[in-house]
Design an enzyme around this catalytic site. Structure first.
Site, PDB file in Angstrom:
ATOM      1  N   ARG A 183      44.630  29.627  33.423  1.00 52.30           N
ATOM      2  CA  ARG A 183      44.533  30.924  32.737  1.00 52.30           C
ATOM      3  C   ARG A 183      44.070  31.955  33.749  1.00 52.30           C
ATOM      4  NH1 ARG A 183      40.434  32.961  27.932  1.00 52.30           N
ATOM      5  NH2 ARG A 183      39.186  33.689  29.677  1.00 52.30           N
ATOM      6  N   TYR A 243      36.152  41.538  29.622  1.00 49.84           N
ATOM      7  CA  TYR A 243      35.870  40.271  28.935  1.00 49.84           C
ATOM      8  C   TYR A 243      36.706  39.164  29.583  1.00 49.84           C
ATOM      9  CZ  TYR A 243      34.788  37.118  25.072  1.00 49.84           C
ATOM     10  OH  TYR A 243      34.323  36.074  24.319  1.00 49.84           O
ATOM     11  N   ASP A 251      44.888  35.718  28.412  1.00 49.77           N
ATOM     12  CA  ASP A 251      44.228  35.987  27.125  1.00 49.77           C
ATOM     13  C   ASP A 251      43.942  37.487  27.007  1.00 49.77           C
ATOM     14  OD1 ASP A 251      42.675  35.942  24.846  1.00 49.77           O
ATOM     15  OD2 ASP A 251      41.352  34.329  25.526  1.00 49.77           O
ATOM     16  N   HIS A 295      42.419  38.754  24.249  1.00 52.63           N
ATOM     17  CA  HIS A 295      41.206  38.873  23.420  1.00 52.63           C
ATOM     18  C   HIS A 295      41.340  39.928  22.321  1.00 52.63           C
ATOM     19  CE1 HIS A 295      39.452  36.912  27.085  1.00 52.63           C
ATOM     20  NE2 HIS A 295      39.051  36.128  26.111  1.00 52.63           N
ATOM     21  N   GLU A 304      47.894  35.035  24.979  1.00 52.60           N
ATOM     22  CA  GLU A 304      46.981  34.636  23.897  1.00 52.60           C
ATOM     23  C   GLU A 304      46.337  35.838  23.213  1.00 52.60           C
ATOM     24  OE1 GLU A 304      44.069  31.882  25.296  1.00 52.60           O
ATOM     25  OE2 GLU A 304      42.602  32.500  23.797  1.00 52.60           O
ATOM     26  N   GLU A 355      42.068  30.947  17.806  1.00 52.27           N
ATOM     27  CA  GLU A 355      40.742  30.373  18.098  1.00 52.27           C
ATOM     28  C   GLU A 355      39.703  30.788  17.066  1.00 52.27           C
ATOM     29  OE1 GLU A 355      40.246  31.970  22.120  1.00 52.27           O
ATOM     30  OE2 GLU A 355      38.708  33.323  21.386  1.00 52.27           O
ATOM     31  N   ARG A 369      45.933  27.822  18.144  1.00 50.07           N
ATOM     32  CA  ARG A 369      44.708  27.520  18.905  1.00 50.07           C
ATOM     33  C   ARG A 369      43.520  27.132  18.038  1.00 50.07           C
ATOM     34  NH1 ARG A 369      43.316  28.171  23.524  1.00 50.07           N
ATOM     35  NH2 ARG A 369      41.597  29.653  23.362  1.00 50.07           N
ATOM     36  N   GLU A 372      42.645  23.722  26.138  1.00 52.17           N
ATOM     37  CA  GLU A 372      41.767  24.511  27.013  1.00 52.17           C
ATOM     38  C   GLU A 372      40.583  23.649  27.444  1.00 52.17           C
ATOM     39  OE1 GLU A 372      40.039  27.902  25.078  1.00 52.17           O
ATOM     40  OE2 GLU A 372      39.384  28.801  26.964  1.00 52.17           O
ATOM     41  N   TRP A 424      40.367  47.105  15.827  1.00 57.63           N
ATOM     42  CA  TRP A 424      41.082  45.946  15.260  1.00 57.63           C
ATOM     43  C   TRP A 424      40.861  44.725  16.096  1.00 57.63           C
ATOM     44  CZ3 TRP A 424      43.788  50.609  15.846  1.00 57.63           C
ATOM     45  CH2 TRP A 424      44.234  50.845  17.148  1.00 57.63           C
TER      46      TRP A 424
HETATM   47  C1  CS2 Z   1      38.079  32.832  24.951  1.00 53.89           C
HETATM   48  C2  CS2 Z   1      36.639  32.495  24.699  1.00 53.89           C
HETATM   49  O1  CS2 Z   1      38.353  30.622  25.663  1.00 53.89           O
HETATM   50  C3  CS2 Z   1      38.921  31.598  25.195  1.00 53.89           C
HETATM   51  O2  CS2 Z   1      40.100  31.668  24.991  1.00 53.89           O
HETATM   52  O3  CS2 Z   1      38.684  33.672  24.063  1.00 53.89           O
HETATM   53  O4  CS2 Z   1      35.914  33.063  25.740  1.00 53.89           O
HETATM   54  C4  CS2 Z   1      36.070  33.005  23.402  1.00 53.89           C
HETATM   55  O5  CS2 Z   1      36.048  34.391  23.391  1.00 53.89           O
HETATM   56  C5  CS2 Z   1      34.700  32.452  23.169  1.00 53.89           C
HETATM   57  O6  CS2 Z   1      34.791  31.064  23.156  1.00 53.89           O
HETATM   58  C6  CS2 Z   1      34.114  32.980  21.885  1.00 53.89           C
HETATM   59  O7  CS2 Z   1      33.091  32.193  21.428  1.00 53.89           O
HETATM   60 MG    MG Z   2      40.769  33.196  23.803  1.00 55.57          MG
END
Ligand code: CS2
Ligand code: MG
Length: 402
Positions: A147, A159, A210, A212, A236, A262, A283, A339, A402
């Site tokens: 990733r 992030y 990702d 996020h 993602e 997730e 996920r 992951e 959002w």
């Molecule tokens: C992330 C994580 O692993 C991922 O894909 O999105 O950092 C996620 O934000 C954290 O596990 C949140 O608890």
């Molecule tokens: Mg993620």
């Protein structure tokens, strides 16, 4: 074989974890991960006050019945706290069933569909050069999938990009830190990152990214299209998935595969995404989506619609959660990728486990049950402390809407 004890253990060997440990009247124990990042004590209290008393005296062999009893019986269904609590009970009961049978849980799920579980690691850096060095490190360590996250010029903090590379921890403060986001800067910055990664590592390394949940569907369509030349394994969480039909717009604009889920906690969060084939990878996890029993239900629906698994496996899921994930990963027909972020040494000591990493893959334990435990004496050395994920704002200060 009745449940005689249900103990909730909260500890912080580097980060917070909540673990449920069930013991039967003949002394067999089972463990389940009940960690919900930033809301740990809500799940611990839900388990201690509302679930544990109902479990005492129940038949430990009745996994499906206990799941339905806790899900339907509460009247108040779904939600991350409830579903994480139910997941921990379900996982611990599968662990017990495996130990009673003398078999690893994956044997009870139909046996292996593959020899090992391909994983992806996290390469991140503030600059593209730093990213390239990180990717090279993963390739050297045998990873086949990486990733890629890169700092966005003009944004103070991004992030998924951290100073501590191996043990990256987003829940970084006792009150949420606040970060700023600019979609415009992101859209410009990200394609050249992947151009350079592909250029250096060639066409065969699987690359993931990702977002996020930061974009709108039309913006996500544009990012997906701009990354098509680099053949991503997946993009993602391009948008939050509360509006499932919003993913139709993404699909109209890009062939980049989409992964999401997730934060999902039940099949009701993703049935439309799956049925309409709006995503490629789901996920959802054992830990947050109702345990092995419910995640298998989601994955079976996914298999009918050409959607493969890609379970969340960040470090806020404990080794108990990872051990449970691997049982499904190795047995289901529609596995995609898992992951994997290694835990710290302290965490590995608190949760002794039999799974191991080799050749770009995790190898589940062959011990009866899940092949993982909690060392309660070690856990007691690491008391809970609050830690929260950051809150994200737009450049003008608005909380990201959002
Ligand atoms: C992330 C994580 O692993 C991922 O894909 O999105 O950092 C996620 O934000 C954290 O596990 C949140 O608890
Ligand atoms: Mg993620």
């Amino acid at each position: 074989m009745k449940i005689a004890d249900a103990k909730v253990i909260v500890c912080r060997p580097g980060r917070n974890f909540v673990t449920l440990k069930l013991t039967t009247d003949d002394g067999i124990t089972g463990v389940g991960d009940a960690t919900l990042n930033g809301r740990e004590l809500a799940v611990a209290t839900y388990l201690r006050e509302h679930v544990a008393p109902l479990l005492i005296g129940r038949d430990a062999a009745r996994i499906e019945d206990t799941w339905q009893y806790l899900f339907q019986g509460a009247y108040w269904r779904r939600g991350p706290v409830t579903m994480t609590a139910i997941a921990a009970v379900d996982t611990a009961l599968w662990d017990i069933k495996g130990k009673v049978a003398g078999l690893p849980v994956y044997q009870l799920l139909g046996g292996r569909s593959r020899d090992d579980v391909t994983v992806y690691g996290h390469a991140n850096g503030e600059t593209v050069d730093e990213v390239l060095t990180q990717v090279a490190g993963y390739v050297e360590r045998g990873y086949r999938a990486v990733r890629v996250q890169c700092g966005i010029p003009g944004l103070e903090k991004t992030y998924g990009v951290s100073a501590d590379k191996l043990f990256y921890e987003p829940a970084d403060a006792p009150r949420p830190t606040e970060t700023r986001w600019s979609t415009r800067r992101y859209l410009t910055a990200i394609p050249p990152v992947f151009a350079r990664v592909r250029d250096q590592f060639g066409p065969h390394l699987a690359l993931l990214h990702d977002v996020h949940h930061r974009l709108t569907p039309i913006e996500a369509g544009r990012v997906g299209a701009s990354l098509e030349p680099y053949g991503l394994y997946w993009l993602e969480d391009p948008v939050p998935a509360d509006l499932q039909e919003g993913f139709r717009i993404i699909r109209q604009h890009t062939t980049t595969p989409i992964a999401v889920g997730e934060v999902f906690n039940s099949i009701w969060d993703c049935h439309q995404l799956i049925r309409e084939q709006l995503i490629d990878y789901i996920r959802a996890t054992v830990v947050h989506a109702g345990g092995i029993t419910h995640l298998r239900r989601i994955l079976d629906l996914a298999a009918l619609h050409h959607v493969r698994s890609g379970s969340h496996g960040a470090t806020d899921l404990s080794p108990v959660g990872m051990a449970a994930a691997l049982q499904l990963d190795v047995s289901i027909p529609n596995f995609g990728i898992q992951e994997y972020m290694p835990h710290t040494e302290e965490t590995d000591q608190v949760f002794p486990h039999g799974y191991r990493f080799a050749d770009g893959a995790l190898h589940p334990s062959d011990e009866p049950g899940l092949g993982v435990d909690i060392d309660e004496a070690a856990a007691a050395r690491y008391p809970y402390a609050p830690a929260y994920l950051p809150v994200n704002r737009l450049e003008d200060g608005t909380v990201h809407p959002w």
